[in-house]
Design an enzyme around this catalytic site. Structure first.
Site, PDB file in Angstrom:
ATOM      1  N   GLU A   8      -1.233  -5.533   8.978  1.00 14.26           N
ATOM      2  CA  GLU A   8      -0.443  -4.892  10.014  1.00 14.26           C
ATOM      3  C   GLU A   8      -1.113  -5.063  11.374  1.00 14.26           C
ATOM      4  OE1 GLU A   8       1.083  -1.240   7.093  1.00 14.26           O
ATOM      5  OE2 GLU A   8       0.244  -0.783   9.068  1.00 14.26           O
TER       6      GLU A   8
ATOM      7  N   ASP B 266       0.824  -1.202   0.000  1.00 14.88           N
ATOM      8  CA  ASP B 266       0.000   0.000   0.000  1.00 14.88           C
ATOM      9  C   ASP B 266       0.861   1.256   0.000  1.00 14.88           C
ATOM     10  OD1 ASP B 266       0.886  -0.184   2.611  1.00 14.88           O
ATOM     11  OD2 ASP B 266      -1.112  -0.242   3.522  1.00 14.88           O
ATOM     12  N   SER B 267       2.182   1.065   0.005  1.00 14.31           N
ATOM     13  CA  SER B 267       3.115   2.171  -0.240  1.00 14.31           C
ATOM     14  C   SER B 267       2.881   2.800  -1.603  1.00 14.31           C
ATOM     15  CB  SER B 267       4.556   1.679  -0.137  1.00 14.31           C
ATOM     16  OG  SER B 267       4.759   0.517  -0.922  1.00 14.31           O
TER      17      SER B 267
ATOM     18  N   LYS C 212      -0.937  -9.561   3.318  1.00 16.70           N
ATOM     19  CA  LYS C 212      -0.208  -9.014   4.459  1.00 16.70           C
ATOM     20  C   LYS C 212      -1.108  -8.053   5.218  1.00 16.70           C
ATOM     21  CE  LYS C 212       3.259  -5.916   4.095  1.00 16.70           C
ATOM     22  NZ  LYS C 212       2.883  -4.846   5.065  1.00 16.70           N
TER      23      LYS C 212
ATOM     24  N   ASP D 240      -0.659  -6.282   0.208  1.00 12.95           N
ATOM     25  CA  ASP D 240      -1.152  -5.678   1.441  1.00 12.95           C
ATOM     26  C   ASP D 240      -2.666  -5.594   1.460  1.00 12.95           C
ATOM     27  OD1 ASP D 240       1.175  -5.102   2.869  1.00 12.95           O
ATOM     28  OD2 ASP D 240       1.447  -3.149   1.926  1.00 12.95           O
TER      29      ASP D 240
ATOM     30  N   GLU E  16       9.556  -3.862  10.779  1.00 10.06           N
ATOM     31  CA  GLU E  16       9.946  -2.556  10.247  1.00 10.06           C
ATOM     32  C   GLU E  16      10.373  -1.621  11.369  1.00 10.06           C
ATOM     33  OE1 GLU E  16       8.307   1.020   7.311  1.00 10.06           O
ATOM     34  OE2 GLU E  16       7.089  -0.776   7.645  1.00 10.06           O
TER      35      GLU E  16
END
Length: 291
Positions: free
Chosen positions: A129, A59-60, A127, A98, A196
């Protein structure tokens, strides 16, 4: 010029396509895994041919493709679109996508619906978070055949809650929370764990204590199973020529020791250099890139 055709040189055997069991085998024998973000078919082909093991549709893309200040505006539909494009371009690399902000937090059932959309678009793993509170969701997805990569430390979707882009787990109490969360996620069935911006010693400890997890570091030192960078960072394309880059980033288009005016590497050469440096352990350099 001879009128007789010359035999073509023997082509090297293609790399077998990565799947989850093969990645586990590589990690078990100590092979470092090289991951890069990717958002379209052309770069998927280039990164794949240059030897990247894993492609992450991150999602970057909100930052590097859309110009947003965070990942929060990215939608599930956008992630599926870019996943489909990357899946079309890659051949051997494993593909992770993501789950974007707001598409998995409310319930495991919401996460399942979002994950199904991404898997149908071509993802081989999703993925998400967050800490141990996501373990129920991880277990729910894994039990339904959807491989999961977890993400701890700096979690960009929670940047406002954690007060900015800063190293996590520096003190003993915070480090124990991260270790407990990693343990819960491993027990829930997560296959990968992105770490991270956490201290190198903590990332190494998590990797050693939870061998069932393949850990992927970004700003987490050299003690993880593998490494990931945002492709644009790795190519020196973000922040402008005079911007201060994060400590954990290295511009792989530049050959170490050469003057700034020297010609840089091409994109395929830079990606190959990144893969080689991850594999041989020269990147990240703890003294330069670690915390």
């Amino acid at each position: 010029m001879s009128v007789h055709p010359q035999p073509a040189p023997e082509a090297s055997a293609p790399r077998p396509a990565w799947n989850l069991p093969r990645l586990r085998e590589a990690a078990a024998r100590g092979e470092k895994l090289a991951m890069l973000t990717c958002y379209d078919a052309t770069f998927a082909r280039v990164l794949d041919e240059a030897g990247a093991d894993i492609l992450l549709v991150g999602d970057s893309l909100g930052n590097v493709i859309q110009g947003e200040s965070s990942t929060l505006p990215v939608t599930l539909e956008q992630m599926a679109y870019h996943t489909r494009a990357v899946a079309q371009g890659k051949r051997q690399a494993f593909l992770i996508t993501d789950l974007p902000f707001g598409t998995y937090e409310s319930s495991p059932q919401q996460a399942l619906a979002s994950a199904v959309a991404l898997m149908r678009a071509g993802a081989q793993m999703v993925k998400l978070e967050g800490g141990g509170y996501t373990a129920e969701t991880v277990r729910f997805l894994v039990e339904r055949g959807i491989p999961v990569c977890a993400h701890l430390g700096l979690t960009p979707q929670r940047v406002h809650a954690i007060g900015g882009y800063r190293v996590q787990g520096r003190d003993d109490a915070a480090a124990q929370v991260l270790l407990d969360d990693a343990t819960a996620l491993a027990q829930a069935g997560a296959a990968f764990l992105v770490l991270e911006l956490v201290p190198s010693a903590l990332a190494r400890r998590i990797t050693q204590q939870l061998p069932q997890l393949m850990t992927i570091g970004i700003g987490a030192g050299a003690g993880t199973t593998g490494q990931v960078l945002v492709m644009h960072d790795m190519l020196g394309l973000t922040g402008g020529a005079h911007a201060k880059r994060p400590r954990f980033v290295r511009d792989f288009t530049r050959v170490p020791g050469t003057p700034p005016e020297a010609p840089g590497l091409s994109v395929p050469q830079a990606v190959a250099a990144y893969v080689k440096a991850v594999k041989d352990g020269s990147f990240p350099d703890e003294a330069v890139h670690g915390y």
